[in-house]
Design an enzyme around this catalytic site. Structure first.
Site, PDB file in Angstrom:
ATOM      1  N   LYS A 198       0.851  -1.202   0.000  1.00  0.00           N
ATOM      2  CA  LYS A 198       0.000   0.000   0.000  1.00  0.00           C
ATOM      3  C   LYS A 198       0.886   1.251   0.000  1.00  0.00           C
ATOM      4  O   LYS A 198       1.918   1.269   0.688  1.00  0.00           O
ATOM      5  CB  LYS A 198      -0.902  -0.038   1.241  1.00  0.00           C
ATOM      6  CG  LYS A 198      -1.979   1.038   1.276  1.00  0.00           C
ATOM      7  CD  LYS A 198      -2.884   0.886   2.513  1.00  0.00           C
ATOM      8  CE  LYS A 198      -3.989   1.944   2.518  1.00  0.00           C
ATOM      9  NZ  LYS A 198      -4.885   1.832   3.682  1.00  0.00           N
ATOM     10  N   SER A 225     -10.095   2.227   2.717  1.00  0.00           N
ATOM     11  CA  SER A 225      -9.116   2.886   1.879  1.00  0.00           C
ATOM     12  C   SER A 225      -8.146   1.943   1.181  1.00  0.00           C
ATOM     13  O   SER A 225      -7.531   2.323   0.192  1.00  0.00           O
ATOM     14  CB  SER A 225      -8.314   3.867   2.723  1.00  0.00           C
ATOM     15  OG  SER A 225      -7.454   3.177   3.611  1.00  0.00           O
ATOM     16  N   SER A 261     -10.644   0.191   7.024  1.00  0.00           N
ATOM     17  CA  SER A 261      -9.946   0.260   5.731  1.00  0.00           C
ATOM     18  C   SER A 261      -9.276  -1.027   5.267  1.00  0.00           C
ATOM     19  O   SER A 261      -8.829  -1.100   4.127  1.00  0.00           O
ATOM     20  CB  SER A 261      -8.892   1.370   5.764  1.00  0.00           C
ATOM     21  OG  SER A 261      -9.490   2.618   5.579  1.00  0.00           O
TER      22      SER A 261
END
Lengths: 95, 490
Positions: free
Chosen positions: B78, B158, B182
């Site tokens: 990420k 997210s 998330s």
């Protein structure tokens, strides 16, 4: 509680975010929508409740107060938009 | 998808050990898949050279009999994790061009254990969002589509890039982070497994900060076992993060397959919310039945402050964000937009560098922390947080081992949803079942449990006691065994 347009401008100023005049009414609406919803917390009786300070009960680890890192200013300033001789450069602050 | 990218981490690891193929071959298979599926926009940066170099080094270590626990396994990272010398921008324009001179503790742990980096994954800007649409690099497409419908769906957020890449077999597993849901919401939207560990289980050092008292990293993977394998490597105590906890990291994989007979699983009445689709309720009942069949005792419980968790979160998280994001001033890194003096430079930089959702949250945070409002908002929210945590403590003290809930109130929704664009609170409600877990610092896992009538994946969530991730893997595995695994057509 709700915010008016003057408050929206004041918050933006405090947050150091430039907003244009035509953004103000939209932000006013959005912030008030969120603040209205948050008002739900008013229902909760929090008399004699301690505010949370740490989500996990633990003793904070401490270490000796000694320098453990550093000595490479060129790495610290490597990502600066503007730097000179390992100093960060900003617009003139003092006349 | 190729035969190699079809494998789980556990299967690939066994095959690499048995010299059935090399890490370089496995890595090349993933790099080819990434290239073929660029339309998903899951990766914002591919690092093929770095990947091949790391894979070759892994192959040498395997040949030398020095393989680590993740040796030669290709992972996606990420964009919130600092990777030395490689694009790290939290998918924000304000970190334009930022290449850290250091490595995050978690990615460092993964490389220490032999993992291979494929690239940086898309995400909501600064991890603020539930649809991956706030990214500066554009939205991620969910590899899943409803049956007979070509409409593009969001992967959740997210960690939308992480979930989409894992689901579409564009990496063997991915790192992710979870501040309000998330990891678990995108895992549920894509038929993948994601765990948010207990606050303090993983080091936050080198992860771009959003809300420091809530942020915690974890893995997203294709099955429960892979999730356990990844968390074992990611978790550690770290002198550079004083909130990381010095408790030995157990062998999570060892708990998989162990009997859950006699375990007490709580089902909270307050998670039955108005307007929840019947399919979610039916899925929940199925999960209850599976756990009962496996010998667990299922009991009704009450978590009375559940409905206050989300509004309290939208005080605490923006307050902490407004403070954390004050560092982006155009001086030390990233974007600088000139102005006539230093203050106007700050204001111009932050106006141009932050997207609308991030600006909105900074402003909410600034307001609730401003003079005269601090007690009414922030202190009140922290008191409510104490009550939310107490709800869980009471239930666990009564002998409950874990809690079963739905992971999300709906399946994946469409890209550019008009209702959610018009009302920020609608988007926030995605996290209604996950946010309590962050507020109380507990571990939570999302595991796929079935498909809805349109053929879209739905997930269940298990919530555990602090540092009892092992029990979550044990129970999640039971659900996985019963529900099966789900993969989109890619």
């Amino acid at each position: 509680m709700s915010v008016d347009q003057a408050t929206v401008r004041r918050i933006a100023r405090l947050a150091r975010i430039r907003i244009s005049d035509n953004e103000v009414p939209k932000l006013e609406g959005e912030l008030n929508r969120i603040l209205d919803w948050i008002e739900l917390l008013g229902e909760v009786d929090t008399e004699n409740v301690e505010p949370m300070t740490s989500v996990v009960s633990m003793q904070m680890r401490k270490r000796e107060d000694a320098v453990t890192d550093g000595g490479y200013p060129e790495r610290v300033t490597a990502n600066a938009p503007q730097s000179d001789d390992n100093f960060f450069m900003v617009p003139k602050v003092v006349e | 998808m190729s035969d190699l990218t079809r494998l789980t981490i556990a299967e690939a690891r066994a095959a690499l050990d048995a010299k059935q193929f090399t890490s370089l071959e496995l890595t090349d298979a993933y790099l080819a898949a990434m290239e073929a599926h660029r339309d998903l926009n899951a990766y914002i940066l591919e690092t093929p050279e770095k990947a091949r170099e790391m894979a070759k080094a892994s192959d040498q270590r395997i040949a030398a009999g020095k393989a680590g626990p993740l040796e030669g396994i290709p992972l996606g990272i990420k964009d919130l994790f600092a990777t030395e010398g490689i694009h790290t921008q939290a998918c924000s324009h304000i970190l334009n061009g930022f290449q850290p001179t250091y490595e995050s503790t978690i990615t460092g742990n993964l490389w220490r254990d032999g993992a291979v980096m494929l690239g940086k994954l898309n995400m909501d800007e600064f991890a603020m969002g539930s649809s991956n649409e706030t990214s500066y690099y554009g939205p991620v497409k969910n590899p899943w589509k409803a049956k007979g419908d070509n409409k593009e769906l969001v992967p959740g957020g997210s960690s939308g890039g992480s979930a989409a890449a894992v689901a579409a077999h564009l990496c063997a597993g991915a790192t992710a982070t979870d501040t309000g849901g998330s990891i678990r919401q995108p895992a549920a939207f894509t038929g993948t497994v994601g765990i948010k560990p207990t606050y303090g289980r993983c080091s936050r050092w080198g992860i771009v900060a959003f809300a420091s008292s809530l942020d915690q990293a974890g893995p997203i993977s294709r099955d429960v076992r892979d999730c356990a394998i990844m968390l074992k490597s990611m978790a550690s105590v770290d002198p550079k993060d004083t909130t990381s906890v010095d408790i030995e990291v157990p062998d999570y994989e060892a708990s998989i397959g162990k009997s859950v007979k006699g375990m007490k699983v709580g089902v909270p009445a307050e998670y039955r919310v108005d307007g929840m689709p019947e399919e979610i309720e039916a899925l929940w009942q199925k999960g209850i039945a599976w756990l009962k069949d496996a010998g667990a005792e299922v009991v009704d419980i009450s978590l009375p402050h559940t409905k206050y968790a989300l509004p309290a979160y939208y005080i605490v998280a923006p307050a902490e964000a407004s403070s954390n994001l004050a560092r982006y001033d155009g001086v030390r890194y990233g974007l600088r937009v000139p102005g006539e003096d230093v203050v106007s430079m700050y204001e111009n930089t932050r106006a141009e560098g932050f997207g609308p959702e991030v600006r909105r949250r900074i402003m909410i945070g600034t307001y609730v922390l401003s003079a005269g409002y601090y007690d009414a908002y922030y202190v009140k929210a922290q008191k409510v947080r104490t009550l939310i945590k107490r709800d869980f403590e009471t239930v666990f003290a009564d002998g409950v081992d874990a809690i079963l809930t739905p992971a999300t109130p709906t399946a994946a929704f469409g890209l550019a949803d008009q209702d959610m664009a018009a009302d920020p609170v609608k988007m926030y409600l995605n996290d209604i079942f996950t946010v309590t877990v962050n507020m109380a610092g507990l571990p939570g896992i999302a595991v796929p449990a079935g498909l809805d009538g349109k053929g879209l994946p739905l997930g269940l969530q298990l919530i555990g006691k602090p540092f009892d991730e092992a029990t979550l893997f044990q129970l999640a595995h039971v659900i996985e065994q019963q529900a099966g695994r789900f993969s989109p057509d890619v």
